[in-house]
Write a protein that holds these residues in place. Structure first.
Motif, PDB file in Angstrom:
ATOM      1  N   TYR A 549       0.816  -1.196   0.000  1.00  0.00           N
ATOM      2  CA  TYR A 549       0.000   0.000   0.000  1.00  0.00           C
ATOM      3  C   TYR A 549       0.859   1.258   0.000  1.00  0.00           C
ATOM      4  N   GLN A 550       2.006   1.213   0.673  1.00  0.00           N
ATOM      5  CA  GLN A 550       2.908   2.362   0.612  1.00  0.00           C
ATOM      6  C   GLN A 550       3.406   2.590  -0.819  1.00  0.00           C
ATOM      7  N   ASP A 551       3.648   1.496  -1.547  1.00  0.00           N
ATOM      8  CA  ASP A 551       4.040   1.639  -2.952  1.00  0.00           C
ATOM      9  C   ASP A 551       2.924   2.307  -3.749  1.00  0.00           C
ATOM     10  N   LEU A 552       1.688   1.889  -3.492  1.00  0.00           N
ATOM     11  CA  LEU A 552       0.558   2.478  -4.198  1.00  0.00           C
ATOM     12  C   LEU A 552       0.418   3.961  -3.860  1.00  0.00           C
ATOM     13  N   ASP A 558       2.747  10.503  -7.184  1.00  0.00           N
ATOM     14  CA  ASP A 558       3.442  10.923  -8.405  1.00  0.00           C
ATOM     15  C   ASP A 558       2.450  11.307  -9.510  1.00  0.00           C
ATOM     16  N   THR A 559       1.381  10.523  -9.641  1.00  0.00           N
ATOM     17  CA  THR A 559       0.433  10.762 -10.735  1.00  0.00           C
ATOM     18  C   THR A 559      -0.520  11.913 -10.455  1.00  0.00           C
ATOM     19  N   SER A 560      -0.760  12.225  -9.177  1.00  0.00           N
ATOM     20  CA  SER A 560      -1.736  13.265  -8.859  1.00  0.00           C
ATOM     21  C   SER A 560      -1.110  14.554  -8.364  1.00  0.00           C
ATOM     22  N   PHE A 699     -11.067  12.845  -7.045  1.00  0.00           N
ATOM     23  CA  PHE A 699      -9.920  12.004  -7.361  1.00  0.00           C
ATOM     24  C   PHE A 699      -9.132  11.750  -6.081  1.00  0.00           C
ATOM     25  N   LEU A 700      -8.185  10.860  -6.167  1.00  0.00           N
ATOM     26  CA  LEU A 700      -7.420  10.459  -4.997  1.00  0.00           C
ATOM     27  C   LEU A 700      -6.508  11.586  -4.520  1.00  0.00           C
ATOM     28  N   ASP A 749       6.311  18.261   0.305  1.00  0.00           N
ATOM     29  CA  ASP A 749       7.404  18.691  -0.573  1.00  0.00           C
ATOM     30  C   ASP A 749       7.133  18.308  -2.027  1.00  0.00           C
ATOM     31  N   THR A 750       6.545  17.119  -2.222  1.00  0.00           N
ATOM     32  CA  THR A 750       6.248  16.671  -3.590  1.00  0.00           C
ATOM     33  C   THR A 750       5.238  17.582  -4.262  1.00  0.00           C
ATOM     34  N   ILE A 751       4.213  17.975  -3.525  1.00  0.00           N
ATOM     35  CA  ILE A 751       3.196  18.872  -4.092  1.00  0.00           C
ATOM     36  C   ILE A 751       3.792  20.256  -4.336  1.00  0.00           C
TER      37      ILE A 751
END
Length: 875
Positions: A549-552, A558-560, A699-700, A749-751
């Motif tokens: 689940y952490q991988d998901l 990354d996609t959102s 969306f997620l 940080d990613t966002i």
């Protein structure tokens, strides 16, 4: 005479057993419903079947008299009667009349501004359910006398028992009486009542007109759905406008057309012949806000005069529009038929008018009411719903315009029609949609000689209490040494509390990290649904997510990330433009104060703060505050905010909207604190519940996925009397031990790394939003109500709409099934994965405003099975 349930019984094998009077009191019809096949149709309720007012009113009166005999005069004088919307509002009021001195209240589906809710059914606050309790007198339900709960039928008992659980937790009493026209429970459900009373520590009695059982064959649902489809196809082929074999035309086929929303009288509007009732000033129109014995005396005195005005109008003496040119000189002599048609919850006032009218004219008077409930119509004497008129909702309901229905008003084959119909509505429902070409009056006109309209003034409650003022100089009433707001501790900050940097957020909470609060998910669910606990009194066990689940989560992030960054920028720019310094045109150097609703809103608040710094060099204050569904907002934290900031600068922030329960909760919570704006700014608003949002896509948002490990390692908030005093902040735990799995900063940080990439798009989005009509549509609330009805749940709190809430159901609750909008792909990968891990079915459906909806089982017990026979997974 042919039994009006014969048609269904012959085709589906449904049978009524028990009291021989059942077939005279109840007919059968087919629901236009995915999860339940049959509908028991009462012949004495005055809802679906026009009936003599004396019969309808008399049934309730006699039940009330039996309750008075059961209780005795002394206890009956202290009783309060509660009826259920919409079907039993008139029945409950009639039962209260039979008790003579009992005040009456009915639940409602119509929100009313400025009225403080007194509770709900499954939780302690009405916004968590599909029903509202809105008494004008806040003391109405606080007495210790018997509470009499009235519904049209007692089928499983779930709704009534859940109501008692919820109200007993807040207003405990020693005795309850359940009243219904028919008791149709199974043996299993009957045995639960005694167990329930013992568990509650109170006496629970049952008073009904008849008792029996309903036998349903195992394949009744599939066969019922097939029959509905067959008849709807046949009706469409025959050119019927309403979609049923027994439906009657006469209304615009597009009930969702543009005729009702403009606020203007549309072309071709139907005025109706208005009858001025002379309704007494100040008399409530019904029990929505309470109806006292004093009100009853006023009504009894006024009824003869009001009925005489209706009779005079029917004889041609009316003074309303159309009276002179249509029907003048008509009489209401013997042989003529008159229908008094009530409006959804407004049953009692038109019933009493019809009853009084029955005594003044020689005509045959009947009474029935419009309804929200969709039922198949089949024009057969052995079927209970022979005709159906469909029209647009006309009371500006919270769930938006939609279809409403009037059954058996147009005549079936071989039946006499009504020579006149008197439509009785409250003034809130006297809107352009009522008079529109697709409205109720236009639907009625082709099927009667005259349509009269009587409008009862909607009661406007007065505030009965003085709200507390959020002042630092007003001492709390907790003890003689109570703290003032100025003496409250400063907000908690990282790294001592949370993994966020100290300037990112200040937590207006107290640290309960050392308290033992966790309980297994299935134990929490059982306790919550049984009414023995509130969800905020304990915490789910904070499991570390699996590696899979952490991988998901990382893939989803990354996609959102770009989509989320764009939504963050858009909502922040909207807030700054409308509420911030120079950007908002104020030019006084003041800035918005972001106050996120812990904990889902906190990552969004941090991101909004980061955007303001990135785009404008602004350092916005940011705090996190607790709000608990059913218990309200942390008022101590509000006092702290009012002491340290101007309340007008505060902007509440949350992650997303589901059905809008927290949106409404917040509006009620801050009503007593002048200066605070109850509007919430959210990242995503798929439910159409707010006007300040970054997107309305569903969306997620990865912060919905990982509980504390994406929210600064902070638990959801806790409110328990032994840990949180009246002047304390609500509490939460800091899970320091999960630091190795913490992705809170990584998420932020990613966002934030994508802000520059979306800046141009954000500028355009914000400009378009600021120029657009952002009025909430409450589309999500309507969808949740529909799903609750279709799946037989009857507790909106167990329907969790949207990707975020569905994720939480799968992580923290005991899920029953997942509804996924057909065609949604990668956005639901994590939902499908979690559902597979929990053994929960995923059902693809159409017409869903959300990407998905999570359903919690409505009768959770360990080892229980769902309506489809599948085991409920305890997780």
């Amino acid at each position: 005479m042919v039994w009006s349930g014969r048609w269904v019984a012959d085709r589906l094998g449904v049978a009524l057993g028990g009291d021989e009077r059942l077939t005279s009191l109840l007919g059968l019809a087919l629901r236009r419903n995915k999860k339940r096949a049959h509908l028991l149709v009462s012949n004495v309720l005055g809802k679906h079947v026009p009936q003599r007012p004396e019969t309808v009113y008399g049934a309730g009166l006699r039940l009330g008299e039996r309750v008075r005999e059961l209780l005795g005069e002394e206890a009956a004088a202290r009783a309060v009667v509660l009826g259920y919307a919409e079907t039993a509002t008139g029945l409950g009021h009639s039962v209260a009349d039979g008790l003579a001195l009992a005040p009456y209240l009915h639940s409602t589906r119509r929100p009313v501004a400025g009225v403080e809710p007194a509770g709900g059914f499954e939780e302690s606050h009405s916004h968590a359910t599909s029903h509202l309790l809105l008494p004008e007198d806040p003391e109405l339900l606080t007495g210790d006398g018997p509470l009499v709960l009235v519904d049209d039928e007692f089928s499983t008992g779930n709704t009534v028992l859940n109501t008692i659980r919820s109200l007993h937790a807040r207003f405990p009493r020693e005795r309850y009486v359940i009243v219904a026209l028919a008791d149709m429970r199974s043996e299993e459900d009957r045995s639960r009542l005694a167990e329930f009373a013992a568990e509650l520590g109170a006496r629970v009695d049952l008073v009904t007109m008849v008792a029996g059982t309903v036998r349903l064959p195992p394949d009744v649902l599939a066969r019922g759905q097939r029959l509905v489809r067959e008849h709807e196809v046949a009706a469409a082929a025959g050119g019927g406008g309403s979609g049923d074999a027994g439906a009657v035309g006469g209304c615009d086929a597009d009930v969702h057309g543009s005729g009702g929303g403009s606020g203007r009288e549309p072309a071709g509007a139907v005025a109706g012949e208005r009858v001025e009732l002379g309704w007494p000033e100040g008399l409530p129109d019904g029990g929505r806000h309470g109806f006292t014995p004093a009100h009853r005396a006023v009504l009894e005195a006024a009824l003869p005069g009001m009925a005489a005005r209706v009779a005079d109008a029917l004889r041609g003496g009316g003074t309303g529009a159309g009276a002179a040119s249509k029907g003048a000189g008509d009489s209401v002599d013997a042989g003529r038929r008159v229908l008094v048609l009530g409006f959804e919850e407004l049953m009692y006032a038109p019933l009493r008018l019809a009853h009084a009218l029955e005594e003044l004219v020689d005509a045959e008077v009947r009474f029935s009411t419009t309804t929200r409930s969709p039922v198949l119509a089949v024009d057969d004497p052995g079927y209970a719903i022979r005709t159906r008129l469909a029209f647009s909702a006309h009371d500006d309901p919270a769930d938006g315009p939609g279809e409403r229905y009037a059954y058996n008003v147009a005549p079936g084959a071989g039946e006499p029609g009504f020579d006149a119909i008197v439509a009785v509505v409250d003034s809130t429902a006297d809107t352009p949609r009522l008079h529109a070409p697709e409205g109720l009056l236009a639907c009625l006109a082709p099927h009667t000689g005259r349509v009269l309209l009587a409008v009862v003034p909607s009661h406007t409650p007065a505030r009965r209490h003085t709200p507390p003022q959020p002042s630092a100089r007003t001492p709390s009433a907790r003890t003689a040494s109570a703290r003032t707001a100025a003496a409250l501790p400063e907000p908690l900050r990282g790294p001592a509390f949370s993994s966020y940097d100290p300037d990112e957020v200040g937590w207006l909470l107290q640290d309960l990290s050392e308290a033992e609060l966790e309980a297994p998910t299935e134990e929490r669910e059982e306790a919550i649904q049984k009414g023995g606990a509130h969800y905020a009194e304990s915490l789910p066990v904070e499991y570390q997510p699996t590696a899979q689940y952490q991988d998901l989560f990382r893939v989803a992030l990354d996609t959102s990330a770009v989509r989320i960054a764009r939504a963050v920028g858009t909502v922040t720019e909207t807030v700054l433009a409308e509420r911030g310094g120079p950007l908002g045109g104020r030019g006084d150097g003041r800035r918005p104060v972001l106050v996120s609703l812990a904990r889902a809103g906190t990552p969004v608040g941090v991101l909004m703060r980061r955007w303001a710094r990135f785009a404008h060099g602004l350092d916005l204050p940011h705090y996190a505050i607790s709000i608990v569904r059913g218990r309200g907002i942390d008022t101590t934290a509000l006092r702290w905010l009012a002491d340290h900031h101007d309340p007008a600068d505060v902007v509440f922030v949350d992650g997303w909207t589901g059905k809008g329960a927290i949106t409404r909760e917040l509006a009620d919570a801050v009503a007593d604190f002048p200066g605070f704006d109850p509007e919430i700014a959210v990242l995503a608003d798929p439910g159409g519940c707010v006007r300040t949002y970054g997107t309305r896509e569903d969306f997620l948002i990865p912060s919905a996925c990982l509980n504390s490990t994406v929210s600064g390692l902070i638990s959801r908030t806790v409110l328990r009397a032994d840990l949180v005093g009246p002047d304390d902040f609500h509490g939460a735990k800091f899970y320091r031990e999960l630091a190795g799995s913490d992705v809170s900063r990584h998420f932020l940080d990613t966002i934030a790394a994508r802000f520059a990439e979306v800046a141009e798009d954000v500028a355009l989005d914000a400009k378009e939003l600021l120029a657009a009509d952002r009025t909430p549509t409450w589309e999500g609330w309507a969808a949740v109500e529909r799903i609750s009805e279709e799946y037989g749940i009857h507790d909106m709190n167990l329907v969790k709409p949207g990707v975020g809430e569905t994720t939480r159901v799968l992580l923290r609750r005991v899920p029953w099934r997942i509804l996924a909008r057909r065609g949604v792909g990668r956005d639901l990968d994590h939902i499908r994965l979690l559902a597979e891990q929990r053994g929960v079915p995923v059902e693809e459906v159409d017409d869903l405003p959300y990407s998905c909806v999570g359903l919690i089982h409505p009768r959770f017990t360990r080892g229980a099975t769902g309506a489809d026979g599948r085991a409920v997974t305890a997780g």
